[in-house]
Design a protein around this motif. Sequence first.
Motif, short mmCIF file in Angstrom:
data_model
loop_
_atom_site.label_atom_id
_atom_site.label_comp_id
_atom_site.label_asym_id
_atom_site.label_seq_id
_atom_site.Cartn_x
_atom_site.Cartn_y
_atom_site.Cartn_z
N TYR A 417 0.83 -1.20 0.00
CA TYR A 417 0.00 0.00 0.00
C TYR A 417 0.87 1.26 0.00
O TYR A 417 0.65 2.19 -0.79
N LEU A 418 1.87 1.31 0.88
CA LEU A 418 2.74 2.47 0.96
C LEU A 418 3.54 2.66 -0.33
O LEU A 418 3.76 3.79 -0.78
N GLU A 419 3.94 1.57 -0.95
CA GLU A 419 4.69 1.66 -2.21
C GLU A 419 3.83 2.29 -3.31
O GLU A 419 4.29 3.16 -4.06
N ARG A 420 2.59 1.86 -3.40
CA ARG A 420 1.69 2.40 -4.42
C ARG A 420 1.39 3.87 -4.17
O ARG A 420 1.41 4.69 -5.10
N MET A 421 1.10 4.22 -2.93
CA MET A 421 0.78 5.61 -2.62
C MET A 421 1.99 6.52 -2.85
O MET A 421 1.85 7.63 -3.38
N THR A 422 3.18 6.05 -2.54
CA THR A 422 4.39 6.84 -2.76
C THR A 422 4.59 7.10 -4.25
O THR A 422 4.93 8.22 -4.66
N ALA A 423 4.37 6.07 -5.06
CA ALA A 423 4.53 6.22 -6.52
C ALA A 423 3.50 7.21 -7.07
O ALA A 423 3.82 8.04 -7.94
N LEU A 424 2.26 7.16 -6.56
CA LEU A 424 1.23 8.07 -7.05
C LEU A 424 1.52 9.51 -6.63
O LEU A 424 1.30 10.45 -7.41
N VAL A 425 2.00 9.70 -5.43
CA VAL A 425 2.34 11.06 -4.96
C VAL A 425 3.46 11.63 -5.82
O VAL A 425 3.44 12.81 -6.21
N GLU A 426 4.47 10.83 -6.13
CA GLU A 426 5.57 11.29 -6.97
C GLU A 426 5.10 11.62 -8.38
O GLU A 426 5.51 12.62 -8.97
N LYS A 427 4.18 10.80 -8.90
CA LYS A 427 3.62 11.06 -10.24
C LYS A 427 2.84 12.37 -10.24
O LYS A 427 2.93 13.16 -11.19
N ARG A 428 2.10 12.64 -9.19
CA ARG A 428 1.35 13.88 -9.11
C ARG A 428 2.28 15.09 -9.09
O ARG A 428 2.03 16.10 -9.75
N LYS A 429 3.40 15.01 -8.36
CA LYS A 429 4.37 16.11 -8.32
C LYS A 429 4.95 16.38 -9.71
O LYS A 429 5.11 17.52 -10.12
N GLN A 430 5.25 15.31 -10.45
CA GLN A 430 5.82 15.46 -11.78
C GLN A 430 4.83 16.15 -12.73
O GLN A 430 5.21 17.03 -13.50
N LEU A 431 3.57 15.75 -12.67
CA LEU A 431 2.56 16.34 -13.55
C LEU A 431 2.31 17.81 -13.20
O LEU A 431 2.11 18.64 -14.09
N GLU A 432 2.31 18.13 -11.92
CA GLU A 432 2.08 19.51 -11.50
C GLU A 432 3.20 20.44 -11.94
O GLU A 432 3.01 21.65 -12.12
N ALA A 433 4.41 19.88 -12.16
CA ALA A 433 5.56 20.69 -12.56
C ALA A 433 5.63 20.91 -14.07
O ALA A 433 6.42 21.75 -14.54
N LEU A 434 4.83 20.19 -14.85
CA LEU A 434 4.89 20.32 -16.31
C LEU A 434 4.19 21.61 -16.77
O LEU A 434 3.27 22.10 -16.12
N PRO A 435 4.62 22.19 -17.92
CA PRO A 435 4.01 23.43 -18.43
C PRO A 435 2.59 23.20 -18.94
O PRO A 435 2.20 22.06 -19.24
N HIS A 436 1.84 24.29 -19.05
CA HIS A 436 0.45 24.22 -19.51
C HIS A 436 0.26 25.17 -20.69
O HIS A 436 0.64 26.34 -20.63
N ARG A 437 -0.29 24.67 -21.79
CA ARG A 437 -0.56 25.49 -22.98
C ARG A 437 -1.91 25.10 -23.55
O ARG A 437 -2.19 23.92 -23.75
N GLU A 438 -2.77 26.09 -23.79
CA GLU A 438 -4.11 25.82 -24.32
C GLU A 438 -4.04 25.33 -25.77
O GLU A 438 -3.21 25.81 -26.56
N ALA A 439 -4.91 24.40 -26.10
CA ALA A 439 -5.03 23.96 -27.50
C ALA A 439 -5.75 25.04 -28.29
O ALA A 439 -6.49 25.86 -27.74
N GLU A 440 -5.54 25.04 -29.61
CA GLU A 440 -6.20 26.05 -30.44
C GLU A 440 -6.49 25.51 -31.83
O GLU A 440 -5.87 24.54 -32.28
#
Length: 519
Positions: A417-440
């Motif tokens: 359980y802790l292994e899965r939650m740790t991996a998901l938390v790390e994945k969330r941090k990586q996604l939050e750090a990525l840039p955001h650009r609107e489609a057009e």
Amino acid sequence: MDPVQRALLVARLSVMTDESTSPGRQLEHGRNTVQARGWTVAGEATDLDVSATKYSPFDRPELGNWLKNRCHEFDVIVVWRLDRLVRSSKDLADLIQWCEDNGKSLVSATEGFDLGTPFGKAMVAIIAALAELEAGTLSTRVKDSHTALRKMDRWPGGQPPYGYRIIDHPRAGKTLEIDPVTSEAVRLMGEMTIADKSQWEIATRLTTDGFPTPARFHLKEGSNRKTEVSDTWNQSSVGKILKSPATQGFKLIGRSVKERHLARGADGMPIRYTPTGIFTDEEWTRIQQHLAKRSRTRERSNGAAPLLGIVYCDQCEDRLYRVVNSHANGKKYSYYRCVPKTGKPRCTGATFLESWVQELLDETVFEELASLPVTETRFIPGEDHTDELQAVERAMVGVRDEKDIGLYDYVGGQEEYLERMTALVEKRKQLEALPHREAEYVKEPTGETYAEAYGRMDSEERRALLLKAGIKLYIRSMKPIAQFRIYAPTDQIHDALDLPESDRTRILTDLDNRFGGNR
């Protein structure tokens, strides 16, 4: 020694994949009992995919036929276990009464009872009561399991939505993923809808391109159908697929089609099987807008007269309808005529030869649309990780829910359980750090004018173009001179013809000058 008796071997299976109670194994135990007692086998009654809680022995396809029509062919019923025969006390009492009335006996190959003895009858009653209790307990467990599954991104069973296929869930059970073949058919439906094609045109294209229909895609090998599977798409299937949230990978719950609604997790968010749907959220919104617009207008497109909804009577301002008359010389002549309406007198002289009307409309379109450039809308994808973030957050909620219901209560479960939650938390941090650009969407000219495009279109395509642009031709007379006016809503023309934004002011001013007071 027991007299030689004719034995009917009985086997039943609720789920055909249950190896522990397979029909072959059940019948083998029965044959061993028959051989040990020196009896003969009169026949076999094997019912597959039949629930003992739903069907009594007399209502089952195989066993019911033996009991009702062939009871003279056997003396004793031999079953592996009693629960292969009944799951309720009432069904047991009915079967025992039938055996006594018809001089039959009942023997279990593994539970050591014989209905021919008083002790055997008592044992049968006790075993049947236990079987009934087990069936009720199993039903409760199944209901609880279904309730828990509704809160998870796991596939509960049945046919997947068109465009998806069933795969193993990373943790347990099943889930869905986008199917590479049928999802292309769904994407084609969406693209043609955005291009303002009718559902009839979409169905025709899907059939021509050879995409499997939903019935063909879901057909299981070896299954028996009462009706032949059609490989021809219909409009209804297209509409259902494009309107269902399941097409975007969302989980739906509900007993019937009308009751189905989005399943939501503990966080209140809709549950999705896939990180993204077949379409982007923006594409999905545009598709729903086009479907809603077509639903409001309800203008017939398939097989309609070429000018229906385009040519109108200038006297009463009602649309003209095509009428075909046969002449005495055998020739047929087509006219557009003002049809009388209830409470409205018929317009005198409002009948015009179709060839004249078509020629007048073509000349007008070629002149007025000669300067309008055709553009293609190109989609430039953006960089948006909102869906992925939501999927990660839903996964975190799902893992917590699984822990709350005890799915990690085993040796090493807490570490997993802790292994899965740790991996998901790390994945969330990586996604939050990525840039955001609107489609057009950008409009690019093709080098062709709409007059040129109109010239290469067939009659149905021309009608669809003019209807979308809202162009109407009002005719008062054709002889001795043509008296007519054209209605062209410039804002609607801009939307229908996909005019480039940079040229909008110049083109709309030109249209105002051309049409003047006729609009």
